[in-house]
Design a protein around this motif. Structure first.
Motif, PDB file in Angstrom:
ATOM      1  N   ALA A  86      11.741 -29.152 -42.628  1.00 51.15           N
ATOM      2  CA  ALA A  86      13.001 -29.087 -41.161  1.00 51.15           C
ATOM      3  C   ALA A  86      13.035 -30.872 -41.027  1.00 51.15           C
ATOM      4  O   ALA A  86      14.501 -31.145 -40.548  1.00 51.15           O
ATOM      5  CB  ALA A  86      12.316 -28.598 -40.460  1.00 51.15           C
ATOM      6  N   SER A  87      12.236 -31.505 -40.628  1.00 46.13           N
ATOM      7  CA  SER A  87      12.175 -32.788 -39.958  1.00 46.13           C
ATOM      8  C   SER A  87      12.551 -33.776 -40.768  1.00 46.13           C
ATOM      9  O   SER A  87      14.134 -34.426 -40.840  1.00 46.13           O
ATOM     10  CB  SER A  87      10.501 -33.628 -39.878  1.00 46.13           C
ATOM     11  N   VAL A  88      13.249 -33.567 -42.246  1.00 47.92           N
ATOM     12  CA  VAL A  88      14.226 -34.512 -43.602  1.00 47.92           C
ATOM     13  C   VAL A  88      15.103 -34.324 -43.288  1.00 47.92           C
ATOM     14  O   VAL A  88      15.553 -32.387 -43.649  1.00 47.92           O
ATOM     15  CB  VAL A  88      13.402 -34.070 -44.905  1.00 47.92           C
ATOM     16  N   PRO A  89      16.112 -35.297 -43.263  1.00 43.29           N
ATOM     17  CA  PRO A  89      17.790 -35.186 -43.437  1.00 43.29           C
ATOM     18  C   PRO A  89      17.881 -33.766 -44.475  1.00 43.29           C
ATOM     19  O   PRO A  89      17.406 -34.238 -45.815  1.00 43.29           O
ATOM     20  CB  PRO A  89      18.192 -36.041 -43.580  1.00 43.29           C
ATOM     21  N   HIS A  90      18.440 -32.494 -44.426  1.00 41.53           N
ATOM     22  CA  HIS A  90      19.034 -31.874 -46.006  1.00 41.53           C
ATOM     23  C   HIS A  90      20.413 -31.207 -46.087  1.00 41.53           C
ATOM     24  O   HIS A  90      20.852 -31.321 -44.894  1.00 41.53           O
ATOM     25  CB  HIS A  90      17.424 -30.923 -46.272  1.00 41.53           C
ATOM     26  N   THR A  91      20.038 -30.460 -47.268  1.00 37.73           N
ATOM     27  CA  THR A  91      21.580 -29.855 -46.977  1.00 37.73           C
ATOM     28  C   THR A  91      21.468 -28.394 -47.198  1.00 37.73           C
ATOM     29  O   THR A  91      20.390 -27.954 -47.954  1.00 37.73           O
ATOM     30  CB  THR A  91      22.506 -29.753 -48.490  1.00 37.73           C
ATOM     31  N   VAL A  92      22.244 -27.506 -46.070  1.00 42.69           N
ATOM     32  CA  VAL A  92      22.336 -25.955 -46.229  1.00 42.69           C
ATOM     33  C   VAL A  92      23.278 -25.958 -46.912  1.00 42.69           C
ATOM     34  O   VAL A  92      24.700 -26.007 -46.269  1.00 42.69           O
ATOM     35  CB  VAL A  92      21.567 -25.708 -44.310  1.00 42.69           C
ATOM     36  N   ALA A  93      23.035 -24.736 -47.814  1.00 40.78           N
ATOM     37  CA  ALA A  93      24.461 -24.116 -48.162  1.00 40.78           C
ATOM     38  C   ALA A  93      24.276 -22.661 -48.717  1.00 40.78           C
ATOM     39  O   ALA A  93      23.162 -22.306 -49.184  1.00 40.78           O
ATOM     40  CB  ALA A  93      24.593 -24.878 -49.809  1.00 40.78           C
ATOM     41  N   TRP A  94      25.341 -22.046 -49.435  1.00 34.92           N
ATOM     42  CA  TRP A  94      25.168 -20.670 -49.005  1.00 34.92           C
ATOM     43  C   TRP A  94      26.679 -20.360 -50.199  1.00 34.92           C
ATOM     44  O   TRP A  94      27.157 -21.028 -49.583  1.00 34.92           O
ATOM     45  CB  TRP A  94      24.994 -19.468 -48.630  1.00 34.92           C
ATOM     46  N   ARG A  95      26.414 -19.399 -50.873  1.00 32.05           N
ATOM     47  CA  ARG A  95      27.584 -19.582 -52.119  1.00 32.05           C
ATOM     48  C   ARG A  95      28.189 -18.014 -51.419  1.00 32.05           C
ATOM     49  O   ARG A  95      28.263 -17.327 -50.381  1.00 32.05           O
ATOM     50  CB  ARG A  95      27.611 -18.192 -53.094  1.00 32.05           C
ATOM     51  N   GLU A  96      29.824 -19.023 -51.083  1.00 37.24           N
ATOM     52  CA  GLU A  96      30.969 -18.081 -50.359  1.00 37.24           C
ATOM     53  C   GLU A  96      30.973 -16.454 -50.929  1.00 37.24           C
ATOM     54  O   GLU A  96      30.921 -15.541 -50.007  1.00 37.24           O
ATOM     55  CB  GLU A  96      32.390 -18.542 -50.708  1.00 37.24           C
ATOM     56  N   ALA A 130      29.134 -13.438 -52.896  1.00 33.09           N
ATOM     57  CA  ALA A 130      27.999 -13.406 -54.348  1.00 33.09           C
ATOM     58  C   ALA A 130      29.039 -12.542 -55.357  1.00 33.09           C
ATOM     59  O   ALA A 130      30.014 -12.060 -55.557  1.00 33.09           O
ATOM     60  CB  ALA A 130      27.042 -11.670 -53.943  1.00 33.09           C
ATOM     61  N   GLY A 131      27.933 -12.528 -56.649  1.00 30.37           N
ATOM     62  CA  GLY A 131      28.690 -11.959 -58.016  1.00 30.37           C
ATOM     63  C   GLY A 131      28.839 -10.504 -57.352  1.00 30.37           C
ATOM     64  O   GLY A 131      28.431  -9.929 -56.407  1.00 30.37           O
ATOM     65  N   TYR A 132      30.079 -10.016 -57.770  1.00 31.87           N
ATOM     66  CA  TYR A 132      30.286  -8.456 -58.154  1.00 31.87           C
ATOM     67  C   TYR A 132      31.219  -8.748 -56.869  1.00 31.87           C
ATOM     68  O   TYR A 132      31.633  -7.809 -56.383  1.00 31.87           O
ATOM     69  CB  TYR A 132      29.292  -7.021 -57.967  1.00 31.87           C
ATOM     70  N   GLY A 133      31.700  -9.734 -56.137  1.00 34.99           N
ATOM     71  CA  GLY A 133      32.383  -9.174 -54.828  1.00 34.99           C
ATOM     72  C   GLY A 133      31.459  -9.080 -53.515  1.00 34.99           C
ATOM     73  O   GLY A 133      32.488  -8.875 -52.884  1.00 34.99           O
ATOM     74  N   ILE A 134      30.478  -9.425 -53.803  1.00 36.32           N
ATOM     75  CA  ILE A 134      30.155  -8.624 -52.302  1.00 36.32           C
ATOM     76  C   ILE A 134      29.829 -10.064 -51.567  1.00 36.32           C
ATOM     77  O   ILE A 134      29.468 -11.067 -52.397  1.00 36.32           O
ATOM     78  CB  ILE A 134      28.503  -7.906 -52.464  1.00 36.32           C
ATOM     79  N   SER A 135      29.971  -9.737 -50.273  1.00 38.97           N
ATOM     80  CA  SER A 135      30.000 -10.883 -49.725  1.00 38.97           C
ATOM     81  C   SER A 135      28.590 -11.310 -49.029  1.00 38.97           C
ATOM     82  O   SER A 135      27.911 -10.385 -48.370  1.00 38.97           O
ATOM     83  CB  SER A 135      31.316 -11.213 -48.064  1.00 38.97           C
ATOM     84  N   ILE A 136      27.941 -12.375 -49.083  1.00 40.13           N
ATOM     85  CA  ILE A 136      26.951 -12.593 -48.836  1.00 40.13           C
ATOM     86  C   ILE A 136      26.866 -13.361 -47.340  1.00 40.13           C
ATOM     87  O   ILE A 136      25.887 -13.218 -46.488  1.00 40.13           O
ATOM     88  CB  ILE A 136      25.935 -13.379 -49.878  1.00 40.13           C
ATOM     89  N   GLY A 137      26.855 -14.587 -47.514  1.00 41.96           N
ATOM     90  CA  GLY A 137      28.130 -15.578 -46.318  1.00 41.96           C
ATOM     91  C   GLY A 137      25.738 -16.191 -45.624  1.00 41.96           C
ATOM     92  O   GLY A 137      24.753 -16.105 -46.928  1.00 41.96           O
ATOM     93  N   PRO A 138      26.186 -16.177 -44.610  1.00 44.82           N
ATOM     94  CA  PRO A 138      24.662 -17.107 -43.861  1.00 44.82           C
ATOM     95  C   PRO A 138      23.481 -16.648 -43.832  1.00 44.82           C
ATOM     96  O   PRO A 138      22.671 -16.798 -43.926  1.00 44.82           O
ATOM     97  CB  PRO A 138      25.492 -17.206 -42.376  1.00 44.82           C
ATOM     98  N   GLY A 139      23.680 -15.285 -44.217  1.00 45.05           N
ATOM     99  CA  GLY A 139      22.063 -14.812 -44.777  1.00 45.05           C
ATOM    100  C   GLY A 139      21.529 -14.763 -46.044  1.00 45.05           C
ATOM    101  O   GLY A 139      20.523 -14.995 -46.053  1.00 45.05           O
ATOM    102  N   ALA A 140      22.382 -15.342 -46.751  1.00 38.00           N
ATOM    103  CA  ALA A 140      21.647 -15.885 -47.892  1.00 38.00           C
ATOM    104  C   ALA A 140      22.098 -17.505 -48.186  1.00 38.00           C
ATOM    105  O   ALA A 140      22.085 -18.279 -48.828  1.00 38.00           O
ATOM    106  CB  ALA A 140      22.803 -15.146 -48.961  1.00 38.00           C
ATOM    107  N   ARG A 141      21.935 -18.440 -47.025  1.00 36.50           N
ATOM    108  CA  ARG A 141      22.129 -19.699 -46.818  1.00 36.50           C
ATOM    109  C   ARG A 141      20.275 -20.085 -47.016  1.00 36.50           C
ATOM    110  O   ARG A 141      19.263 -19.357 -46.941  1.00 36.50           O
ATOM    111  CB  ARG A 141      21.984 -20.695 -45.500  1.00 36.50           C
ATOM    112  N   ARG A 142      19.968 -21.459 -48.175  1.00 38.69           N
ATOM    113  CA  ARG A 142      18.799 -21.930 -48.301  1.00 38.69           C
ATOM    114  C   ARG A 142      19.520 -23.823 -48.273  1.00 38.69           C
ATOM    115  O   ARG A 142      19.870 -23.949 -47.960  1.00 38.69           O
ATOM    116  CB  ARG A 142      19.183 -21.765 -50.387  1.00 38.69           C
TER     117      ARG A 142
END
Length: 99
Positions: free
Chosen positions: A63-73, A75-87
């Motif tokens: 966490a001490s290194v600057p990085h990117t947090v991203a998640w898909r708007e 999921a497949g099959y149209g199920i919204s996953i949002g921030p719970g799936a952030r990586r």
């Protein structure tokens, strides 16, 4: 002296999911790519001591290194996953992922 059970912190998995703080929202953007629409947020390093595994290279990311947090708007099959799936990604790994 033993601690009372009421003074213990609740387990983070039992707490309600919180929204990302509003300070982060100003650095959040939408990235449209051939692999879908991503919500992307650049994160400066912090001293939390956490470690993550970058999904791009499967290497440790502190966490001490600057990085990117991203998640898909969505999921497949149209199920919204949002921030719970952030990586947490190395910024270079996210930019060079398959598009």
């Amino acid at each position: 002296m033993p601690r009372s059970s009421s003074s213990r912190r609740s387990n983070k998995w039992q707490r309600e999911r919180r929204e990302l703080s509003t300070g982060f929202a100003t650095r959040r953007r939408v990235d449209d790519a051939s692999d879908g629409q991503w919500i992307v947020q650049e994160v400066s390093g912090n001293g939390s001591g956490k470690t993550y595994t970058c999904p791009g290279c499967n290497q440790t990311l502190t966490a001490s290194v600057p990085h990117t947090v991203a998640w898909r708007e969505e999921a497949g099959y149209g199920i919204s996953i949002g921030p719970g799936a952030r990586r947490h990604w190395h910024t270079s790994c996210f930019r060079s992922r398959r598009r």
